[in-house]
Design an enzyme around this catalytic site. Structure first.
Site, mmCIF file in Angstrom:
data_model
loop_
_atom_site.group_PDB
_atom_site.id
_atom_site.type_symbol
_atom_site.label_atom_id
_atom_site.label_comp_id
_atom_site.label_asym_id
_atom_site.label_seq_id
_atom_site.Cartn_x
_atom_site.Cartn_y
_atom_site.Cartn_z
ATOM 1 N N GLU A 17 0.812 -1.215 0.000
ATOM 2 C CA GLU A 17 0.000 0.000 0.000
ATOM 3 C C GLU A 17 0.851 1.274 0.000
ATOM 4 O OE1 GLU A 17 -3.760 -0.470 2.491
ATOM 5 O OE2 GLU A 17 -2.469 -2.035 3.286
ATOM 6 N N SER A 197 -6.490 -2.176 1.634
ATOM 7 C CA SER A 197 -6.779 -1.606 0.313
ATOM 8 C C SER A 197 -7.250 -2.668 -0.682
ATOM 9 C CB SER A 197 -5.558 -0.862 -0.250
ATOM 10 O OG SER A 197 -5.311 0.305 0.491
ATOM 11 N N SER A 338 -11.422 9.846 0.462
ATOM 12 C CA SER A 338 -11.486 8.556 1.139
ATOM 13 C C SER A 338 -12.690 8.496 2.063
ATOM 14 C CB SER A 338 -10.202 8.313 1.939
ATOM 15 O OG SER A 338 -9.081 8.214 1.091
#
Length: 370
Positions: A17, A197, A338
């Site tokens: 990530e 993720s 996000s």
């Protein structure tokens, strides 16, 4: 502490990530109140080397095509020192340490192993440096989906059926593991036990897909978790923010819903970060008041089940009558779009104010055992 608080923004890292952490750092940098805080940026390359970066370099981190940004391998390494009132970061040039900067608090939007899993938190604890987010234990348990579910079950939270297999079990008892997984029923989600993720995750609809899915998961983690897929449920999320003055020690945002536009797909890495039209976020989600209240209560209970601090994002599968907690994320993606900041934006806390509050929470708590 200096009159102006010095924030070390630490990002990148050795996990898969890495690029998401870089994107998060650029967003956080743009939101930090420059009238209150000075900033020193420290990137960690994919090989694990630390280096000082200019704020201009951080601000320029962005997606190019389908490629996420990277921290370059440094010419000179950054090193951490124990300072008189906290930490210090310096640059090593030959046998000299130069440009030594005091650090009051670290904001480290590192995702995945070697950042979100308690490792870097332990380093900061040893050095007496305050940092944003949960501590060592909460970060470690929150990273490992196996032990996270055990903690939730012990706290009486509703958890869906799952099977966990270590590298040893997959190597020596593979038939037994596959039989246990078949007992879950399909579809099954095959995941690295310690990752995020949606990297390395495969949705498997029948036993013929298990071997390839296991291989994909083990590219990222030798330990694999198999979760029964929920059919006919919604994927709902709640952001949790530490609030030491409240009876619960935290407060929960409005409920949000992820709607994947491809009816046969799921919320994978590409949908999250590379496909602008892959998913939509409803915040607040269209739920009954009773379900929203239930999810917000469960989110705070999950926060406390891990003994978390600062922030977590709690993810659920739900119908109007039932809810199961899937997982929490102790350092969720933190770009402006996000889920975590979007949920607080919908709850009345703008992104810059949220960044400031997280820094304040880190500064308020003591170092050491608490």
């Amino acid at each position: 502490m200096s009159e102006r608080t010095k924030i070390a923004l630490v990002f990148g890292g050795k996990s898969s990530e890495h690029g998401i952490s870089c994107l998060t750092a650029a967003s956080v940098l743009g939101a930090i109140d420059r009238e209150r805080f000075d900033i020193v940026a420290v990137g960690i390359s994919k090989s694990g080397r630390w280096s000082r970066m200019s704020l201009e370099e951080v601000a320029d981190l962005h997606i190019t095509g389908d490629a996420t940004p990277e921290v370059p391998e440094p010419e000179h390494d950054a090193v951490w020192l124990v300072g008189e009132h906290g930490g210090q970061v310096a640059t090593r040039v030959g046998d000299q340490l130069v440009d030594i900067q005091e650090v009051d608090v670290v904001f480290a939007p590192l995702h995945g192993p070697y950042g979100e899993d308690g490792t870097i938190q332990g380093m900061f604890e040893m050095m007496g440096i305050r940092y944003v987010g949960p501590g060592v234990l909460a970060s470690a348990v929150g990273m490992d989906k196996h032990f996270m579910k055990l903690a939730f079950e012990a706290a009486g939270l509703p958890v869906g059926p799952y099977v966990v297999a270590s590298e040893r079990r997959l190597r020596l008892e593979r038939k037994a593991v596959l039989a246990e997984v078949a007992g879950l029923g399909f579809p099954v989600f095959v995941k690295p036990a310690r990752g995020g993720s949606s990297i390395g995750i495969t949705r498997v609809t029948d036993p013929s897909g298990l071997e390839d899915a296991i291989a994909e998961a083990q590219r990222h983690d030798p330990k694999v978790i198999f979760e029964q897929g929920f059919v006919g449920t919604r994927e709902l999320e709640v952001a949790v923010l530490g609030d030491p003055g409240s009876p619960e020690g935290c407060r929960a945002s409005v409920v949000g819903e992820i709607r994947v536009q491809d009816g046969d797909g799921f919320y994978d890495f590409a949908t999250k970060y590379l496909d602008d039209d892959g998913a939509a976020l409803d915040a607040p989600a269209r739920t009954t008041p009773e379900l929203a209240a239930r999810l917000r209560e469960l989110a705070c209970r999950a926060f406390n089940a891990l003994d978390a601090e600062g922030l977590v994002r709690a993810d659920f599968f739900a119908t109007e009558d039932q809810a199961w907690i899937n997982e929490v994320n102790t350092m969720p993606g933190f770009t402006r779009i996000s889920m975590y900041p979007a949920l607080w934006q919908a709850s009345g806390i703008p992104y810059p104010e949220l960044v400031t509050r997280l820094i304040e929470l880190a500064l308020e708590r003591p170092v050491g055992l608490r």
